[in-house]
Structure formats: structure tokens, C-alpha cells
Scaffold this motif. Sequence first.
Motif, PDB file in Angstrom:
ATOM      1  N   ASN A   1      55.401  24.199  70.264  1.00 23.14           N
ATOM      2  CA  ASN A   1      54.451  25.191  70.782  1.00 23.14           C
ATOM      3  C   ASN A   1      54.584  26.548  70.089  1.00 23.14           C
ATOM      4  O   ASN A   1      53.945  27.517  70.494  1.00 23.14           O
ATOM      5  CB  ASN A   1      54.650  25.367  72.293  1.00 23.14           C
ATOM      6  N   VAL A   2      55.429  26.585  69.065  1.00 22.78           N
ATOM      7  CA  VAL A   2      55.689  27.854  68.378  1.00 22.78           C
ATOM      8  C   VAL A   2      55.208  27.791  66.935  1.00 22.78           C
ATOM      9  O   VAL A   2      55.377  26.779  66.256  1.00 22.78           O
ATOM     10  CB  VAL A   2      57.207  28.178  68.407  1.00 22.78           C
ATOM     11  N   THR A   3      54.575  28.873  66.487  1.00 24.15           N
ATOM     12  CA  THR A   3      54.172  28.992  65.091  1.00 24.15           C
ATOM     13  C   THR A   3      55.185  29.871  64.365  1.00 24.15           C
ATOM     14  O   THR A   3      55.372  31.041  64.718  1.00 24.15           O
ATOM     15  CB  THR A   3      52.771  29.617  64.957  1.00 24.15           C
ATOM     16  N   GLU A   4      55.858  29.295  63.399  1.00 23.56           N
ATOM     17  CA  GLU A   4      56.875  30.020  62.630  1.00 23.56           C
ATOM     18  C   GLU A   4      56.233  30.627  61.392  1.00 23.56           C
ATOM     19  O   GLU A   4      55.602  29.931  60.607  1.00 23.56           O
ATOM     20  CB  GLU A   4      58.003  29.067  62.234  1.00 23.56           C
ATOM     21  N   ARG A   5      56.392  31.934  61.229  1.00 23.89           N
ATOM     22  CA  ARG A   5      55.823  32.653  60.092  1.00 23.89           C
ATOM     23  C   ARG A   5      56.886  32.765  58.986  1.00 23.89           C
ATOM     24  O   ARG A   5      57.982  33.260  59.231  1.00 23.89           O
ATOM     25  CB  ARG A   5      55.319  34.028  60.496  1.00 23.89           C
ATOM     26  N   ILE A   6      56.531  32.325  57.792  1.00 24.76           N
ATOM     27  CA  ILE A   6      57.433  32.414  56.652  1.00 24.76           C
ATOM     28  C   ILE A   6      56.989  33.608  55.801  1.00 24.76           C
ATOM     29  O   ILE A   6      55.853  33.664  55.330  1.00 24.76           O
ATOM     30  CB  ILE A   6      57.416  31.121  55.811  1.00 24.76           C
ATOM     31  N   LEU A   7      57.894  34.540  55.603  1.00 19.34           N
ATOM     32  CA  LEU A   7      57.592  35.784  54.886  1.00 19.34           C
ATOM     33  C   LEU A   7      58.462  35.905  53.641  1.00 19.34           C
ATOM     34  O   LEU A   7      59.516  35.281  53.530  1.00 19.34           O
ATOM     35  CB  LEU A   7      57.841  36.987  55.790  1.00 19.34           C
ATOM     36  N   ARG A   8      57.999  36.727  52.720  1.00 19.23           N
ATOM     37  CA  ARG A   8      58.823  37.082  51.564  1.00 19.23           C
ATOM     38  C   ARG A   8      58.508  38.514  51.168  1.00 19.23           C
ATOM     39  O   ARG A   8      57.441  39.059  51.511  1.00 19.23           O
ATOM     40  CB  ARG A   8      58.566  36.140  50.388  1.00 19.23           C
ATOM     41  N   ALA A   9      59.413  39.121  50.437  1.00 18.70           N
ATOM     42  CA  ALA A   9      59.196  40.484  49.944  1.00 18.70           C
ATOM     43  C   ALA A   9      58.034  40.488  48.952  1.00 18.70           C
ATOM     44  O   ALA A   9      57.809  39.514  48.238  1.00 18.70           O
ATOM     45  CB  ALA A   9      60.457  41.011  49.289  1.00 18.70           C
ATOM     46  N   SER A  10      57.302  41.571  48.922  1.00 17.73           N
ATOM     47  CA  SER A  10      56.167  41.668  48.004  1.00 17.73           C
ATOM     48  C   SER A  10      56.611  41.828  46.555  1.00 17.73           C
ATOM     49  O   SER A  10      55.820  41.638  45.635  1.00 17.73           O
ATOM     50  CB  SER A  10      55.266  42.838  48.403  1.00 17.73           C
ATOM     51  N   ALA A  11      57.886  42.179  46.352  1.00 20.23           N
ATOM     52  CA  ALA A  11      58.408  42.368  44.988  1.00 20.23           C
ATOM     53  C   ALA A  11      59.900  42.066  44.963  1.00 20.23           C
ATOM     54  O   ALA A  11      60.569  42.087  46.003  1.00 20.23           O
ATOM     55  CB  ALA A  11      58.158  43.796  44.510  1.00 20.23           C
ATOM     56  N   ALA A  12      60.420  41.787  43.774  1.00 19.50           N
ATOM     57  CA  ALA A  12      61.852  41.557  43.623  1.00 19.50           C
ATOM     58  C   ALA A  12      62.634  42.866  43.690  1.00 19.50           C
ATOM     59  O   ALA A  12      63.786  42.898  44.125  1.00 19.50           O
ATOM     60  CB  ALA A  12      62.124  40.849  42.298  1.00 19.50           C
ATOM     61  N   SER A  13      62.002  43.958  43.250  1.00 18.39           N
ATOM     62  CA  SER A  13      62.629  45.279  43.267  1.00 18.39           C
ATOM     63  C   SER A  13      61.573  46.320  43.614  1.00 18.39           C
ATOM     64  O   SER A  13      60.369  46.086  43.430  1.00 18.39           O
ATOM     65  CB  SER A  13      63.244  45.620  41.904  1.00 18.39           C
TER      66      SER A  13
END
Length: 213
Positions: free
Chosen positions: A71-83
Motif C-alpha cells: 500500500n506504499v509508493t516508494e520514491r527513488i531519488l538521486r542528486a541532480s549532479a555529481a558535484s
Amino acid sequence: MLDIEVIEDPAAAEASLDPIRTRMLMELAEPGSATQLAARVGLPRQKVNYHLKALERHGLVELVEERRRGNVTERILRASAASYLISPAALASVAPDPHRFSDRFSAFWLLALASRMVQETGRLIAGAAAAKQPLATFAIDGEITFRTAADRAAFAEELGVAVTRLVDKYHDGGPAAQGAGGAAGRKHRLVVALHPSLKTSPKNPSAKEQDND
């Protein structure tokens, strides 16, 4: 994901400078969920979510995908840049202005030029990314050891003469600034810099001290 993102917005710069959020940006070089990130940084998931929302609001992290888990939606995120690099535009009212200096031997003018380069290159990268076009740039980085201050001065003088000759050779200074085929030529910024290298302190290899020789 960009290799380097230049931050111009003051609020985004403030958000990125928080030590916890800086750690999160580093950890999110690889995509992850709030739960995974909480385990990495040793914070409750609710607190991690609070910081992630702030980073996402300023465009410093981006959604990669959403995964349904029961019943849960897991959001996968990442940084917009390496630096990340904060542009002087974030402090626009007190940013250094190269036009205030005219001495090519001034370290303050060198800083003002570097400041302008960060700002302009950051905007060019953002524009090229939005247009999905390559950005043509060129740079040289190296070190040279001078035996005497006189040698350094002579080198600077010869370098200036050589660069001036190249500029005179290739600069299109016609009235219409036309390139080949009648198309308008593209103006480029040229900056040549020379400064002493920082040296490592014998007591602490990670510490740097200024070389004033």
C-alpha cells in the motif's frame, strides 16, 4: 545527472550548505529511497524526508522512479549532479566585478575573473543541457616552476605577447563580425591565469598553506 551543477539561486545555495543535506547529496550520487538514505546517514526516515523535500524543492535532487510496495509508493531519488558549485550570482549584490580592477598582476582581479567564469560557464552548461546541445570549451591546466621572480615576470610577458598574437590572428573584428559563409561569428571569452601553487604542510598533508614566494 550533470557532472557539476552551478547553483545560482540563493535559497538553493543555502539549502545545499546544510551539513546534513550536503551528506545526502553525496549519498544520492547513486539513486536511493528515503528509507535507504536514512540507514546510510543514521537519521530517522521522517527527518530524512524533511530534508529531501527541501532539496527536491530547489531542484537539487530529482525523482528517478516510483515503486509500489503493497500500500506504499516508494520514491527513488538521486542528486541532480555529481558535484555542486555555488555561483557568485547567489551573492549578486556583493559578487566581485572584474570591471572594478584593471591590473593584470592583481590577485583580486584574478579572483574576479574566476568568479565571472564560474557564473558564465554555469549558465552556458545549463543552456546547453536544456537545448540538448554540446558546449564547446577548452582549458589547459599545468604547473611550472620558476627559478627566480625575474624568470616568472619574463614568462608572463612572453605569454602575453604570444596570446595577443593569436588573438590578432584569429579574432574576427569586421564591422558585421561575420564568420565563414556570411554567418555571424560566435564571441568567446579568453582568460589566461598564472598563480603560485598551494603547498602541503609537512605536519598535516591534508592542510594547505599559501605560498607567498
